[in-house]
Design a protein around this motif. Structure first.
Motif, PDB file in Angstrom:
ATOM      1  N   PHE A 155       0.852  -1.184   0.000  1.00  0.00           N
ATOM      2  CA  PHE A 155       0.000   0.000   0.000  1.00  0.00           C
ATOM      3  C   PHE A 155       0.892   1.239   0.000  1.00  0.00           C
ATOM      4  CE2 PHE A 155      -3.396  -2.464   2.491  1.00  0.00           C
ATOM      5  CZ  PHE A 155      -4.168  -2.674   1.363  1.00  0.00           C
ATOM      6  N   LEU A 156       0.526   2.231  -0.819  1.00  0.00           N
ATOM      7  CA  LEU A 156       1.215   3.508  -0.857  1.00  0.00           C
ATOM      8  C   LEU A 156       0.203   4.608  -0.550  1.00  0.00           C
ATOM      9  CD1 LEU A 156       3.269   3.006  -4.165  1.00  0.00           C
ATOM     10  CD2 LEU A 156       3.990   2.490  -1.825  1.00  0.00           C
ATOM     11  N   PHE A 157       0.469   5.400   0.494  1.00  0.00           N
ATOM     12  CA  PHE A 157      -0.415   6.492   0.896  1.00  0.00           C
ATOM     13  C   PHE A 157       0.314   7.812   0.693  1.00  0.00           C
ATOM     14  CE2 PHE A 157      -2.151   2.944   3.266  1.00  0.00           C
ATOM     15  CZ  PHE A 157      -3.510   3.191   3.321  1.00  0.00           C
ATOM     16  N   ASP A 158      -0.284   8.722  -0.081  1.00  0.00           N
ATOM     17  CA  ASP A 158       0.325  10.027  -0.319  1.00  0.00           C
ATOM     18  C   ASP A 158      -0.489  11.110   0.394  1.00  0.00           C
ATOM     19  OD1 ASP A 158       1.848  12.110  -1.202  1.00  0.00           O
ATOM     20  OD2 ASP A 158       1.225  12.001  -3.290  1.00  0.00           O
ATOM     21  N   GLU A 159      -0.093  11.445   1.630  1.00  0.00           N
ATOM     22  CA  GLU A 159      -0.749  12.463   2.453  1.00  0.00           C
ATOM     23  C   GLU A 159      -2.274  12.321   2.411  1.00  0.00           C
ATOM     24  OE1 GLU A 159       1.068  16.185   3.065  1.00  0.00           O
ATOM     25  OE2 GLU A 159       2.533  15.900   1.483  1.00  0.00           O
ATOM     26  N   PRO A 160      -2.807  11.144   2.770  1.00  0.00           N
ATOM     27  CA  PRO A 160      -4.241  10.894   2.573  1.00  0.00           C
ATOM     28  C   PRO A 160      -5.155  11.681   3.502  1.00  0.00           C
ATOM     29  CG  PRO A 160      -3.262   9.106   3.823  1.00  0.00           C
ATOM     30  CD  PRO A 160      -2.120   9.987   3.367  1.00  0.00           C
ATOM     31  N   LYS A 177      -4.252   2.766  10.917  1.00  0.00           N
ATOM     32  CA  LYS A 177      -3.383   1.904  11.726  1.00  0.00           C
ATOM     33  C   LYS A 177      -4.066   0.572  12.018  1.00  0.00           C
ATOM     34  CE  LYS A 177      -0.373   1.920  15.770  1.00  0.00           C
ATOM     35  NZ  LYS A 177       0.235   2.762  16.842  1.00  0.00           N
ATOM     36  N   GLY A 178      -5.362   0.617  12.350  1.00  0.00           N
ATOM     37  CA  GLY A 178      -6.094  -0.624  12.596  1.00  0.00           C
ATOM     38  C   GLY A 178      -6.159  -1.490  11.354  1.00  0.00           C
ATOM     39  N   LEU A 179      -6.313  -0.861  10.179  1.00  0.00           N
ATOM     40  CA  LEU A 179      -6.344  -1.603   8.918  1.00  0.00           C
ATOM     41  C   LEU A 179      -5.017  -2.319   8.695  1.00  0.00           C
ATOM     42  CD1 LEU A 179      -7.899  -2.171   6.261  1.00  0.00           C
ATOM     43  CD2 LEU A 179      -6.802  -0.128   5.319  1.00  0.00           C
ATOM     44  N   HIS A 180      -3.904  -1.628   8.959  1.00  0.00           N
ATOM     45  CA  HIS A 180      -2.599  -2.264   8.778  1.00  0.00           C
ATOM     46  C   HIS A 180      -2.418  -3.420   9.759  1.00  0.00           C
ATOM     47  CE1 HIS A 180       1.792  -2.682   9.604  1.00  0.00           C
ATOM     48  NE2 HIS A 180       1.798  -2.753   8.294  1.00  0.00           N
ATOM     49  N   GLN A 181      -2.827  -3.249  10.996  1.00  0.00           N
ATOM     50  CA  GLN A 181      -2.682  -4.319  11.979  1.00  0.00           C
ATOM     51  C   GLN A 181      -3.508  -5.540  11.602  1.00  0.00           C
ATOM     52  OE1 GLN A 181      -3.791  -2.176  15.525  1.00  0.00           O
ATOM     53  NE2 GLN A 181      -1.694  -1.511  15.952  1.00  0.00           N
ATOM     54  N   ARG A 182      -4.602  -5.309  10.912  1.00  0.00           N
ATOM     55  CA  ARG A 182      -5.466  -6.425  10.507  1.00  0.00           C
ATOM     56  C   ARG A 182      -4.944  -7.123   9.258  1.00  0.00           C
ATOM     57  NH1 ARG A 182     -12.067  -6.361  10.056  1.00  0.00           N
ATOM     58  NH2 ARG A 182     -12.314  -8.409   9.079  1.00  0.00           N
ATOM     59  N   LEU A 183      -4.520  -6.338   8.256  1.00  0.00           N
ATOM     60  CA  LEU A 183      -4.125  -6.921   6.973  1.00  0.00           C
ATOM     61  C   LEU A 183      -2.645  -7.279   6.896  1.00  0.00           C
ATOM     62  CD1 LEU A 183      -6.111  -4.593   4.536  1.00  0.00           C
ATOM     63  CD2 LEU A 183      -6.815  -6.792   5.506  1.00  0.00           C
ATOM     64  N   LYS A 184      -1.797  -6.571   7.698  1.00  0.00           N
ATOM     65  CA  LYS A 184      -0.341  -6.817   7.713  1.00  0.00           C
ATOM     66  C   LYS A 184       0.303  -6.596   6.350  1.00  0.00           C
ATOM     67  CE  LYS A 184      -0.446  -8.171  12.033  1.00  0.00           C
ATOM     68  NZ  LYS A 184       0.069  -7.270  13.101  1.00  0.00           N
ATOM     69  N   THR A 185      -0.277  -5.728   5.534  1.00  0.00           N
ATOM     70  CA  THR A 185       0.295  -5.435   4.217  1.00  0.00           C
ATOM     71  C   THR A 185       1.380  -4.371   4.345  1.00  0.00           C
ATOM     72  OG1 THR A 185      -1.841  -5.895   3.187  1.00  0.00           O
ATOM     73  CG2 THR A 185      -0.232  -4.694   1.855  1.00  0.00           C
ATOM     74  N   THR A 186       2.498  -4.574   3.668  1.00  0.00           N
ATOM     75  CA  THR A 186       3.578  -3.590   3.655  1.00  0.00           C
ATOM     76  C   THR A 186       3.020  -2.231   3.244  1.00  0.00           C
ATOM     77  OG1 THR A 186       5.093  -5.357   3.011  1.00  0.00           O
ATOM     78  CG2 THR A 186       5.875  -3.085   2.758  1.00  0.00           C
ATOM     79  N   THR A 187       3.332  -1.203   4.026  1.00  0.00           N
ATOM     80  CA  THR A 187       2.729   0.115   3.810  1.00  0.00           C
ATOM     81  C   THR A 187       3.802   1.201   3.828  1.00  0.00           C
ATOM     82  OG1 THR A 187       0.633  -0.569   4.819  1.00  0.00           O
ATOM     83  CG2 THR A 187       1.075   1.802   4.698  1.00  0.00           C
ATOM     84  N   VAL A 188       3.771   2.063   2.814  1.00  0.00           N
ATOM     85  CA  VAL A 188       4.632   3.243   2.761  1.00  0.00           C
ATOM     86  C   VAL A 188       3.710   4.463   2.772  1.00  0.00           C
ATOM     87  CG1 VAL A 188       6.517   4.427   1.592  1.00  0.00           C
ATOM     88  CG2 VAL A 188       6.270   1.936   1.365  1.00  0.00           C
ATOM     89  N   TYR A 189       3.927   5.341   3.759  1.00  0.00           N
ATOM     90  CA  TYR A 189       2.980   6.415   4.040  1.00  0.00           C
ATOM     91  C   TYR A 189       3.722   7.741   4.049  1.00  0.00           C
ATOM     92  CZ  TYR A 189      -0.892   8.702   6.611  1.00  0.00           C
ATOM     93  OH  TYR A 189      -1.931   9.519   7.007  1.00  0.00           O
ATOM     94  N   VAL A 190       3.348   8.643   3.153  1.00  0.00           N
ATOM     95  CA  VAL A 190       3.968   9.971   3.079  1.00  0.00           C
ATOM     96  C   VAL A 190       3.122  10.976   3.845  1.00  0.00           C
ATOM     97  CG1 VAL A 190       4.356  11.927   1.522  1.00  0.00           C
ATOM     98  CG2 VAL A 190       5.248   9.676   0.937  1.00  0.00           C
ATOM     99  N   THR A 191       3.782  11.763   4.696  1.00  0.00           N
ATOM    100  CA  THR A 191       3.083  12.821   5.413  1.00  0.00           C
ATOM    101  C   THR A 191       4.070  13.922   5.779  1.00  0.00           C
ATOM    102  OG1 THR A 191       1.777  13.359   7.384  1.00  0.00           O
ATOM    103  CG2 THR A 191       3.406  11.617   7.621  1.00  0.00           C
ATOM    104  N   HIS A 192       3.565  15.152   5.875  1.00  0.00           N
ATOM    105  CA  HIS A 192       4.377  16.244   6.413  1.00  0.00           C
ATOM    106  C   HIS A 192       4.116  16.417   7.901  1.00  0.00           C
ATOM    107  CE1 HIS A 192       0.468  18.127   5.641  1.00  0.00           C
ATOM    108  NE2 HIS A 192       0.785  18.948   6.639  1.00  0.00           N
ATOM    109  N   ASP A 193       3.136  15.657   8.423  1.00  0.00           N
ATOM    110  CA  ASP A 193       2.716  15.771   9.819  1.00  0.00           C
ATOM    111  C   ASP A 193       3.443  14.727  10.650  1.00  0.00           C
ATOM    112  OD1 ASP A 193       1.424  15.729  12.275  1.00  0.00           O
ATOM    113  OD2 ASP A 193      -0.573  16.027  11.421  1.00  0.00           O
ATOM    114  N   GLN A 194       4.418  15.172  11.461  1.00  0.00           N
ATOM    115  CA  GLN A 194       5.210  14.207  12.217  1.00  0.00           C
ATOM    116  C   GLN A 194       4.377  13.511  13.299  1.00  0.00           C
ATOM    117  OE1 GLN A 194       6.316  14.832  15.587  1.00  0.00           O
ATOM    118  NE2 GLN A 194       5.322  16.804  15.737  1.00  0.00           N
ATOM    119  N   VAL A 195       3.270  14.115  13.744  1.00  0.00           N
ATOM    120  CA  VAL A 195       2.413  13.444  14.720  1.00  0.00           C
ATOM    121  C   VAL A 195       1.768  12.213  14.085  1.00  0.00           C
ATOM    122  CG1 VAL A 195       0.368  13.661  16.179  1.00  0.00           C
ATOM    123  CG2 VAL A 195       1.999  15.551  16.020  1.00  0.00           C
ATOM    124  N   GLU A 196       1.321  12.333  12.835  1.00  0.00           N
ATOM    125  CA  GLU A 196       0.800  11.169  12.112  1.00  0.00           C
ATOM    126  C   GLU A 196       1.845  10.069  12.055  1.00  0.00           C
ATOM    127  OE1 GLU A 196      -0.776  11.749   8.187  1.00  0.00           O
ATOM    128  OE2 GLU A 196      -2.093  13.368   8.831  1.00  0.00           O
TER     129      GLU A 196
END
Length: 355
Positions: A155-160, A177-196
């Motif tokens: 999965f690739l997320f671009d500032e969703p 986060k819950g979706l990733h814990q359930r599916l365990k699919t490799t995820t790359v997530y882009v964000t400018h928000d360091q809290v995210e």
């Protein structure tokens, strides 16, 4: 699921270099966040993994395959964009199943996969609606559903979440986060928000001007930033930086002396440095045990109080996890908590470790 391996990745737009020989190993099933200021190259890097941008130099592997020169449709990835990219004339169900229909999958299989994804994302009652009939959060869930029905390797997320309001962003953070814990699919997530990034990722990659500044778990980056850039980027409110000199008595900054444990940085006595203190790492003390700081701004935050302070010649922010009866002009006596001081080289910005 699959690992993602980037080797010597470079990207140029004409003669302008944007990514400079980047190496990164994303493990199978890992959630990795790419963070950094605008223009640092994080979205460009994600688009190269997706195949939407050509690689100027280097190789990209997804699982056992070298995908550097493959079209996006052949990389077995799914991408979620910040603008949702939904077809307005299609229902939720049609949007979610479109990619499978495009690949010629049987209608029964498409319907089954759409129902499965809708149940996971709480969209089962919305399948017959059109995007214009949905809230921003519901549209983002539809975009996520369209991605997961394909059961991709990555999965690739671009500032969703950047188009959502603050309250909804918090809700959607938990859902992703819950979706990733359930599916365990490799995820790359882009964000400018360091809290995210801090709340969602297994590891964070901090980028600056097309280079990796540090890679590590959220707590590793928070507790032991490799340099001043990472220290200032990770953490909210941001770390305070006070220039000065290490002395046997403490850290001397202009007309203020910050007390530090006597043996913490003894080997660096006489060395110029930048002292980093996170706002939440100040504590109150008696007048002879700390430094005087004058209150400039008081920001009550309910269960917390944030203060803008003049500490000698420096302006700093302090955060206390309590309500305080303090007014501008008051003088407080503060000191850094034990073990909570970071030192950085003023010339290179690199971390100076205690002896």
């Amino acid at each position: 699921m699959a690992e993602v391996l980037l080797s010597g990745i470079q990207k140029r737009f004409g003669a302008v270099p944007v990514i400079h020989g980047l190496d990164l190993h994303i493990h199978d099933g890992e959630f990795v966040a790419l963070v950094g200021p605008s223009g640092c190259g994080k979205s460009t890097l994600l688009r190269m993994i997706a195949g939407l941008e050509a690689v100027s130099h280097g190789r990209i592997r997804i699982g056992a395959r070298d995908v550097t020169d493959l079209d996006p449709k052949d990389r077995d990835i799914a991408m979620v964009f910040q603008n949702y990219a939904l077809y307005p004339h299609m229902t939720v169900a049609a949007n979610m199943g479109f990619s499978l229909e495009h690949r010629g999958r049987p209608k029964a299989e498409i319907a089954e996969r759409v129902r499965w994804a809708a149940d996971i994302l709480g969209l089962a009652q919305l399948l017959d609606r059109h995007p214009r009939q949905l809230s921003g959060g519901q549209r983002q869930r539809v975009a996520m559903g369209r991605a997961i029905v394909r059961d991709p390797q990555v999965f690739l997320f671009d500032e969703p979440l950047s188009n959502l309001d603050a309250k909804l962003r918090i809700v959607m953070r938990g859902e992703i986060k819950g979706l990733h814990q359930r599916l365990k699919t490799t995820t790359v997530y882009v964000t400018h928000d360091q809290v995210e990034a801090m709340t969602m990722a297994d590891r964070i990659v901090v980028l600056n001007a097309g280079r990796v500044e540090q890679v590590g778990s959220p707590l590793e980056l928070f507790d032991r930033p490799a340099n001043q850039f990472v220290a200032g980027f990770i953490g909210s409110p941001a770390m305070n930086f006070v220039p000065g000199r290490c002395t046997p008595r403490g850290f001397e900054a202009a007309d203020a002396l910050l007390p530090m444990p006597a043996d913490a940085f003894a080997a660096h006595a006489g060395r110029d440095a930048v002292c980093g203190i996170r706002p939440e790492h100040f504590e109150f003390c008696d007048p002879g045990q700390g430094v005087a700081a004058q209150v400039q701004v008081v920001e009550p935050l309910g269960s917390e109080t944030q203060l803008g302070l003049r500490l000698g010649a420096a302006q700093v922010v302090a955060l206390f996890h309590e309500r305080l009866a303090i007014a501008p002009g008051d003088v407080l006596h503060l000191r850094p908590k034990t073990g909570a001081v970071h030192l950085f080289d003023p010339a290179t910005g690199m971390r100076i470790d205690a002896a």
